[in-house]
Design an enzyme around this catalytic site. Structure first.
Site, PDB file in Angstrom:
ATOM      1  CB  CYS A   1      -9.063  -4.449   1.372  1.00 36.56           C
ATOM      2  SG  CYS A   1      -7.499  -5.083   1.010  1.00 36.56           S
TER       3      CYS A   1
ATOM      4  CB  SER B   1       3.366  -6.991   0.260  1.00 37.73           C
ATOM      5  OG  SER B   1       2.696  -7.288   1.530  1.00 37.73           O
TER       6      SER B   1
ATOM      7  CD  GLN C   1      -2.253 -11.250  -3.935  1.00 38.22           C
ATOM      8  OE1 GLN C   1      -1.978 -12.532  -3.945  1.00 38.22           O
ATOM      9  NE2 GLN C   1      -2.799 -10.669  -3.103  1.00 38.22           N
TER      10      GLN C   1
ATOM     11  CB  THR D   1      -0.809   0.032   1.334  1.00 35.20           C
ATOM     12  OG1 THR D   1      -1.895  -1.237   1.115  1.00 35.20           O
ATOM     13  CG2 THR D   1      -1.847   1.310   1.137  1.00 35.20           C
TER      14      THR D   1
ATOM     15  CB  THR E   1      14.548   3.277  12.435  1.00 36.51           C
ATOM     16  OG1 THR E   1      14.749   4.478  12.967  1.00 36.51           O
ATOM     17  CG2 THR E   1      15.390   2.178  12.930  1.00 36.51           C
TER      18      THR E   1
HETATM   19  N1  PLP Z   1      -1.676  -4.780  -4.175  1.00 39.38           N
HETATM   20  C1  PLP Z   1      -2.200  -5.909  -4.078  1.00 39.38           C
HETATM   21  C2  PLP Z   1      -2.770  -6.533  -5.498  1.00 39.38           C
HETATM   22  C3  PLP Z   1      -2.728  -6.744  -3.119  1.00 39.38           C
HETATM   23  O1  PLP Z   1      -3.335  -8.229  -3.290  1.00 39.38           O
HETATM   24  C4  PLP Z   1      -2.611  -6.069  -1.516  1.00 39.38           C
HETATM   25  C5  PLP Z   1      -3.075  -6.794  -0.546  1.00 39.38           C
HETATM   26  O2  PLP Z   1      -3.971  -7.488  -0.706  1.00 39.38           O
HETATM   27  C6  PLP Z   1      -1.911  -4.912  -1.824  1.00 39.38           C
HETATM   28  C7  PLP Z   1      -1.406  -4.327  -2.966  1.00 39.38           C
HETATM   29  C8  PLP Z   1      -1.723  -4.060  -0.429  1.00 39.38           C
HETATM   30  O3  PLP Z   1      -0.625  -5.058   0.344  1.00 39.38           O
HETATM   31  P1  PLP Z   1      -0.095  -4.420   1.851  1.00 39.38           P
HETATM   32  O4  PLP Z   1      -1.034  -5.289   2.627  1.00 39.38           O
HETATM   33  O5  PLP Z   1       1.111  -4.985   1.732  1.00 39.38           O
HETATM   34  O6  PLP Z   1      -0.429  -2.946   1.999  1.00 39.38           O
END
Ligand code: PLP
Length: 384
Positions: free
Chosen positions: A320, A194, A175, A71, A232
């Site tokens: 989400c 991520s 993903q 994100t 940090t």
């Molecule tokens: N982008 C995609 C395609 C995702 O599936 C997700 C999480 O579901 C994110 C971004 C956001 O990831 P994070 O939880 O690391 O902020």
């Protein structure tokens, strides 16, 4: 028996990540920027982690910016682009994750272009080329694989078009990483990843930034990450993330192997056993762990609840948006009606899932279906 089918939302910490995290938290907890010998050791390890990550992508170590996750990475790309190309239009596909869609909308405002996808959820490359040819487009953002359907995007073709028309490209590979080979991704200008999606800790991720964007800056207020991102560094979590990625990549099968087979058998069986069931993106390339299925009746929240009662964790779509928004924007962009979107559940297996795990999930779904319909369930068509 593994009953966790929500791996696109998050994954448990894998043993390698846990061991690396614990070691770092116990022994390498000092601030890597402090002027002591102990801190210098942490700094050296941090740089080693950077090199290891970069090597997986075939990218230079300097391109790695560690951060808190996708994100943050997605938001920072649009914020940076807005600073350096304030007049340029920015294009995103209609099926991006909200962390792309929302940030692009707020940051790029009236300069945002939303690109259509086809009925299988893949970017319409003709529309993209037309928009690039019209001029004014300076950045295109396309996810590598969709979190809800698992559909793989034609990011290589998109990248070639961007190069031809001198536009920059951002790939949200959240993903894809840990599920598919990484080759070629590093050709893009920006890549987000991520840790918690591939067995690493939550709250840690990275952005790869190509050398020509040396002025890239995310959050401000310090010179960490070669002045690209203040704060940090969370070295224990970074160590855990790198260990998780190493482990995932060591076990990756180029064609999805047993995972894909288990998923495909599950889909074939359900097609026979449950009348009117359909799978989004079934005819195109998808992540081997993901199945997005639309049942003929009942809201997805009820299916999720009833499967949960039997110990299976599945999801209505993206974690989400679960329960918080209307029907999925991803399915809507693919032409699904809102009734179809509300009857869709997302199944996403962990990489270690066995064919037997998919079979057990199939048994549970078929039993739930037959509880409502008896043996005639397959023939009966009930209109919603
Ligand atoms: N982008 C995609 C395609 C995702 O599936 C997700 C999480 O579901 C994110 C971004 C956001 O990831 P994070 O939880 O690391 O902020």
């Amino acid at each position: 028996m593994n009953r966790y089918f929500d791996a696109n939302a998050t994954t448990p910490l894998c043993p390698e990540a846990r061991a690396a995290w614990l070691e770092a938290a116990d022994e390498f907890w000092q601030n890597p920027s402090s002027p002591t010998r102990a801190s210098a050791r942490v700094h050296a390890r941090l740089e080693q982690a950077r090199e290891q990550l970069a090597a997986h992508f075939g990218a230079p170590a300097e391109s790695v910016v560690f951060n808190s996750g996708a994100t943050e990475g997605n938001r920072d790309v649009f914020a940076y682009w807005n600073r350096v190309e304030p007049g340029g239009a920015v294009a995103v596909s209609a099926v991006e994750h909200p962390s792309v869609l929302e940030n692009a909308r707020v940051i790029s405002g009236g300069r945002l272009v939303k690109l259509p996808v086809d009925a299988d959820g893949r970017l319409d490359l003709v529309a993209l080329e037309q928009r690039l040819t019209d001029g004014g487009l300076s950045l295109v953002s396309l996810m590598a694989a969709n979190n809800e359907t698992g559909v793989l995007q034609p990011w290589r073709e998109c990248l070639a078009l961007c190069r031809k028309h001198r536009a920059a490209m951002h790939i949200d590979a959240t993903q894809w990483i840990g599920k598919m080979p990484l080759g070629g991704l590093a050709q893009a200008d920006f890549i987000t990843g991520s840790g918690h999606k591939f067995g690493g800790p939550k709250g840690v991720g990275f952005l790869l930034v190509a050398g020509e964007h040396s002025g890239f800056q995310g959050q401000r207020g310090g010179e960490q990450e070669n002045a690209h991102r203040a704060g940090t560094e969370n070295y224990p979590s970074i160590a855990g993330m790198i260990a998780a990625l190493d482990a995932r990549i060591a076990h990756l099968s180029a064609d999805g192997g047993a995972l894909r087979l288990g998923r495909d058998q599950f889909e074939a069986r359900l097609t026979d056993a449950i009348g009117g069931v359909r799978f989004w993106g079934r005819l195109v390339d998808r992540l081997p762990n993901t199945s997005s299925l639309c049942l003929r009746e009942q809201e997805n929240t009820r299916w999720v609840r009833r499967l949960d009662q039997r110990g299976f964790a599945v999801s209505t779509g993206s974690a989400c948006s679960t329960g918080k928004e209307g029907p999925s924007h991803v399915l809507a962009a693919m032409g699904a009606s809102s009734a179809e979107a509300r009857r869709t559940i997302r199944l996403s297996a962990l990489p270690e899932a066995k064919a037997g795990d998919w079979t057990a999930l199939g048994d549970a779904l078929i039993e739930l279906w037959q509880d409502r319909h008896g043996d005639q369930g397959n023939a009966q068509v009930i209109q919603i």
